[in-house]
Design an enzyme around this catalytic site. Structure first.
Site, short mmCIF file in Angstrom:
data_model
loop_
_atom_site.label_atom_id
_atom_site.label_comp_id
_atom_site.label_asym_id
_atom_site.label_seq_id
_atom_site.Cartn_x
_atom_site.Cartn_y
_atom_site.Cartn_z
N GLY A 152 27.71 2.11 -31.16
CA GLY A 152 26.87 1.01 -31.63
C GLY A 152 27.41 0.53 -32.98
O GLY A 152 27.12 1.11 -34.01
N VAL B 141 25.31 -3.77 -37.70
CA VAL B 141 25.37 -3.81 -39.16
C VAL B 141 25.47 -2.39 -39.75
O VAL B 141 26.35 -2.08 -40.54
CB VAL B 141 24.11 -4.53 -39.72
N ASN C 118 31.65 0.29 -28.85
CA ASN C 118 30.67 -0.80 -28.76
C ASN C 118 30.79 -1.39 -27.36
O ASN C 118 31.89 -1.54 -26.84
CB ASN C 118 30.91 -1.87 -29.81
N SER D 163 18.55 6.13 -44.59
CA SER D 163 17.99 5.04 -45.38
C SER D 163 18.99 4.55 -46.41
O SER D 163 19.76 5.32 -46.96
CB SER D 163 16.72 5.50 -46.11
N GLY E 293 19.88 0.85 -46.12
CA GLY E 293 20.30 -0.48 -45.69
C GLY E 293 21.82 -0.54 -45.53
O GLY E 293 22.51 0.49 -45.56
N ASN F 195 9.36 5.04 -44.80
CA ASN F 195 9.14 3.59 -44.65
C ASN F 195 7.70 3.20 -44.97
O ASN F 195 7.45 2.11 -45.46
CB ASN F 195 9.52 3.16 -43.24
N HIS G 159 -26.53 12.69 -33.82
CA HIS G 159 -25.20 13.28 -33.98
C HIS G 159 -25.22 14.51 -34.88
O HIS G 159 -24.18 15.14 -35.06
CB HIS G 159 -24.22 12.23 -34.54
C1 6PG Z 1 15.77 1.89 -44.96
C2 6PG Z 1 14.87 0.80 -44.48
C3 6PG Z 1 15.31 0.36 -43.12
C4 6PG Z 1 14.73 -0.96 -42.67
C5 6PG Z 1 13.24 -0.95 -42.47
C6 6PG Z 1 12.62 -2.31 -42.53
O1 6PG Z 1 15.23 2.94 -45.26
O2 6PG Z 1 16.97 1.67 -45.04
O3 6PG Z 1 13.58 1.24 -44.42
O4 6PG Z 1 15.01 1.42 -42.27
O5 6PG Z 1 15.14 -1.96 -43.53
O6 6PG Z 1 13.03 -0.42 -41.22
O7 6PG Z 1 11.42 -2.21 -41.90
P1 6PG Z 1 10.50 -3.44 -41.55
O8 6PG Z 1 11.39 -4.44 -40.86
O9 6PG Z 1 9.44 -2.88 -40.68
O10 6PG Z 1 10.02 -3.94 -42.88
#
Ligand code: 6PG
Length: 620
Positions: free
Chosen positions: A162, A165, A185, A286, A288, A345, A602
């Site tokens: 996959g 991004v 991919n 996590s 991005g 999150n 109750h």
């Molecule tokens: C992270 C972010 C990533 C994503 C979120 C956005 O930790 O890198 O949390 O996982 O950007 O899932 O979530 P929403 O689209 O629900 O705001």
């Protein structure tokens, strides 16, 4: 590596010659004292070995920085191997020569060496076999062993399936650390064609990696056990990928789901693949797109033995915390990795909403423009409120598009992909008050009712009035207090789930992982890590207690003034309400209990007998 007499020197020399690499024998680096000790029939202890391993590491650091090198060293314990590879930038592969004590002892008797055969037993006692090593039986000839090592080395080390991004960034990060990758991919004519090959062509760090569009070839290119990271969208795509992959996998192979999957799905997938002997790991990642490239926070959950086999890949690509430790740590059994990512999150949702509310107060209650707000946020970011989310918000607020603030051009309708709702649902199912995540989530839902909001704005002629005197310092303190409440609620949910499922999640370690690389990294997270060294409950720690005492009146001022000014501040007010509630020994639930008993029999219990019988009162 392996015990004395397993053939390391013989195999190492043949291997080095065949691979045209220099060979270093650990035996040559022992001090005279160590040699004398062994010759006299005494085994070395950790202290004796420490200096020897350190000097070997010095040699290794120089040798590995070039083309690489072959080292022969018993490397019996995990902490010895840690010393040996420390500071080496790039992968170090361990080949464990395994054999029965009887055979090794026979060989030792036949050779001339400073190590007497009677020390073999102590070597086996110290031996900790690494899960990640390539294991080869010494019953094969040195040439056969070397051929096996070389054919293993010729195969690719790690697969990524996959190449979207996140898959792209993770692959480039892995390749930068020296791993040779198989990248897969799918081929969707006209849409996704030669995606992996194109990525490899574009980035020189991927020169030793190979792109695939055929799953079977992808799997077969990998060293056994195969280690494959799935970087596909959570949900049906994960199941589809598993279904297509499984026929090509063998028992012992490891599949890691690096997406934001729901943890209960991860548990189901783990069970179903376990029936075929395949390990499945749910791994929260996590940070991005850019975090994945330069160092994300990584939260792997699943079988511990499988984790040990992929640990070095994950640890190498993770961010580092302020102590230089990797922001990657084993979370716990199946599902726990994705569970903590889900709560991460949830915390993220509330942190974002709190910043949005502070922005709203400054912009519409205090009449500040985005540039002024950005400057305040930048200043806050130098102190106790500093966080990645605050930093990016300051940057966002300064951006202009054709002379207009970009924030004024963006539609006020927030999206969400699931993790926030799952956190809220999980809190409900656990009977825990994660009020800030509900507030943040509802704020997103309310934002999506744009047409209704505009209609009712006209109907009620709503107008926001100036908030009056309210300093930025008061706002900063109220904001901090609300953030502490958010973190307390989030970590409480993790603690509850960990106890319920016997996951044994270490909150201190987890908070440490979240101090860098991830979206919710902040100085408060560093504070949480230190608190969890002492107690699992944030509000009970003495420094936090002092802060909450001090900032509570500020939070109440901000909330009351903002509400009066007509502003919508659900997360700030939820945190004030929560604090009022959690610090109140006398709740109003006696009325609820009486009502429940009145209309539905109750029952309730007497205050002076809380463990006593359930009472139904003859109200009428
Ligand atoms: C992270 C972010 C990533 C994503 C979120 C956005 O930790 O890198 O949390 O996982 O950007 O899932 O979530 P929403 O689209 O629900 O705001």
């Amino acid at each position: 590596m392996g015990v004395s007499g397993s053939g390391k020197t013989t195999v190492g020399k043949v291997l080095a010659k065949k691979m045209r690499l220099p060979f270093y024998d650990g035996d040559d680096y022992h001090s005279k004292e160590n040699l004398d000790k062994m010759k006299s029939g005494l085994p070395l202890n950790d202290i004796d070995r420490a200096g020897w391993l350190k000097s070997l590491n010095e040699v290794a650091k120089t040798a590995f920085s070039d083309e690489g090198a072959i080292f022969a060293c018993s490397a019996l314990k995990e902490n010895y191997r840690e010393t040996l590879r420390s500071g080496i930038n790039g992968p170090v592969h361990f080949v464990f020569l395994e054999g029965q004590p009887k055979l090794i002892k026979k060989r030792m008797r036949e050779r001339s060496h400073f190590m007497p055969p009677q020390l073999l037993e102590s070597q086996f006692e110290s031996l900790e076999v690494p899960a990640y090593a390539l294991k080869i039986s010494i019953e094969e000839s040195p040439v056969e062993i070397v051929n096996k090592i070389i054919s293993h080395m010729n195969q690719l080390e790690f697969g990524v399936a996959g190449i979207g991004v996140m898959g792209r960034s993770i692959s480039r990060n892995l390749a930068t650390k020296g791993f040779r990758l198989a990248l897969f991919n799918r081929n969707v004519p006209g849409k996704e064609e030669k995606v992996a090959a194109t990525l490899i062509d574009k980035h020189s760090e991927l020169r030793d990696s190979v792109g695939f569009e055929d799953l079977k070839a992808f799997v077969n290119s990998l060293q056994k056990p195969r280690k494959i990271l799935l970087m596909v969208d959570a949900g049906a795509a994960v199941d589809a990928m598993i279904d297509q992959l499984t026929p090509h996998l063998k028992a012992g192979d490891i599949v890691i789901d690096g997406g934001n999957s729901f943890y209960r799905d991860t548990q189901k997938r783990t069970l179903s693949l376990a029936k075929k002997g395949i390990y499945f790991m749910g791994c929260g990642i996590s940070g991005g797109e850019s975090g994945a490239l330069i160092g994300p926070a990584i939260m792997p959950g699943g079988d511990k033995k499988a984790y040990e086999k992929v640990e070095s890949f994950l640890v190498h690509i993770a961010a580092r915390d302020e102590r230089g430790m990797a922001c990657c740590a084993y979370v716990g059994p199946a599902g726990s990795g994705h569970f903590v990512k889900m709560v991460h999150n949830g915390i993220e949702y509330a942190e974002m909403q709190l910043i949005a509310e502070i922005y709203e107060i400054m912009r519409f209650g205090k009449g500040m423009d985005p540039d002024q707000i950005a400057r305040v946020f930048e200043k806050w970011n130098e102190g106790y409120n500093s966080s990645y989310l605050l930093e990016i918000t300051a940057a966002i607020l300064k951006v202009k598009e054709k002379g207009k603030w970009i924030v004024d051009l963006i539609l006020d309708n927030a999206g969400s992909k699931g993790t926030g709702s799952w956190t809220a649902e999980e809190a409900i199912q656990s009977g825990l008050p994660y009020t800030l995540v509900h507030a943040a989530l509802n704020a997103r839902f309310l934002s999506s009712q744009k047409t209704m909001r505009q209609k009712l704005e006209r109907r009620y002629k709503s107008s926001i009035c100036p908030i009056g005197k309210l300093s930025n310092d008061t706002l900063a303190e109220a904001f901090y207090m609300a953030r502490i409440i958010n973190h307390h609620q989030g970590f409480s949910l993790i603690r509850y789930a960990s106890e319920k499922n016997d996951w044994q999640i270490n909150l201190e370690v987890l908070a440490g992982v979240w101090t860098n690389g991830c979206i919710i990294r902040s100085s408060l997270m560093g504070q949480c890590r230190m608190v969890f060294e002492k107690t699992a409950s944030l509000p009970e720690e003495k420094h936090i207690k002092k802060t909450l005492h001090q900032y509570h009146p500020k939070l109440l001022t901000v909330v009351s003034k903002a509400i009066k000014a007509g502003l919508d501040i659900p997360c700030l007010s939820a945190s004030a309400n929560y604090f009022n509630g959690i610090t109140n020994g006398q709740a109003n639930a006696n009325i609820i209990q009486a009502q429940r008993d009145y209309f539905g029999a109750h029952t309730f219990r007497w205050k002076n007998d809380p463990e006593g019988a359930n009472i139904h009162y003859p109200w009428i």
